[in-house]
Design a protein around this motif. Sequence first.
Motif, PDB file in Angstrom:
ATOM      1  N   ILE A  85       0.837  -1.201   0.000  1.00  7.47           N
ATOM      2  CA  ILE A  85       0.000   0.000   0.000  1.00  7.47           C
ATOM      3  C   ILE A  85       0.868   1.245   0.000  1.00  7.47           C
ATOM      4  N   VAL A 102       7.502   1.198  -2.902  1.00  9.27           N
ATOM      5  CA  VAL A 102       6.223   0.737  -3.443  1.00  9.27           C
ATOM      6  C   VAL A 102       6.355   0.415  -4.925  1.00  9.27           C
ATOM      7  N   ASN A 106       5.547  -3.174  -6.518  1.00 10.76           N
ATOM      8  CA  ASN A 106       4.319  -3.199  -7.318  1.00 10.76           C
ATOM      9  C   ASN A 106       4.550  -3.159  -8.823  1.00 10.76           C
ATOM     10  N   SER A 143      -3.594   8.919  -1.543  1.00 14.76           N
ATOM     11  CA  SER A 143      -3.298   7.590  -2.107  1.00 14.76           C
ATOM     12  C   SER A 143      -2.435   7.694  -3.359  1.00 14.76           C
ATOM     13  N   TYR A 146       0.312   4.645  -4.021  1.00 14.62           N
ATOM     14  CA  TYR A 146      -0.296   3.361  -4.385  1.00 14.62           C
ATOM     15  C   TYR A 146      -0.984   3.457  -5.743  1.00 14.62           C
ATOM     16  N   LYS A 150      -0.244   1.527  -9.374  1.00 17.90           N
ATOM     17  CA  LYS A 150      -1.246   0.687 -10.030  1.00 17.90           C
ATOM     18  C   LYS A 150      -1.591   1.205 -11.426  1.00 17.90           C
TER      19      LYS A 150
END
Length: 230
Positions: A85, A102, A106, A143, A146, A150
Amino acid sequence: MTAASRPVALITGATRGIGRAIASELARTHHVIIGGRSRAAVDAVVAELGDASAFVADLAELSSIADRAAMLPELDVLVHSAGLIGPHEPIAEVNVDDLLQVFTVNVAAVHELTRITLPGLRARSGSVITINSGSGFTSHPNSSVYSASKFALRAWSDALRDEERAHGVRVTSIHPGRVATDMQQELRAMEGGEYREDDYLTPAAVAQAVRLAVETPRGGNIDELQIRPQ
């Protein structure tokens, strides 16, 4: 590791949450390789599932991925379920080291593990499935890290899908809404909100979406799938 008689599926982040549910679902038809950081946690899942083996690697350490992935058999399915996250803070307060961590897990780790296993996936006309998020389409205050990772993962998956069509590798990007996992509890705590399990998708529902992508007859591909709490 040696290739099993059944199709082979590697699932990262497979010791808990969504990844664990995917491992259980695919274990019905595949030899599953359980990816995780903790040897004890990975071994526990391997022992429970039976026709399974271990892939222990810290995805934040890209060099460890290369070392471990070289020992993998050819894969029929590669599911990228591990993720972080990261900080839930305004952009002005985000430390760049936290952002890089991150993106390493990710995005960069997904790239590296796929790159190394791609020859085998091509040989088996395999599938690459990225577990993305609704945050891969929409970002919200606090956010940014994250969501940015994504968004990047979605773009990466789109490019891989187009590049690999000619090689017979199928690529599916799955975007769950909020799922009842430990990570969701962590996120709700960051947001200062209540965690009510019945408000969210079950990990098993996401695992069924993965099953749908894997079992789509050849000649067709589920490019992108969004699944939300009812």
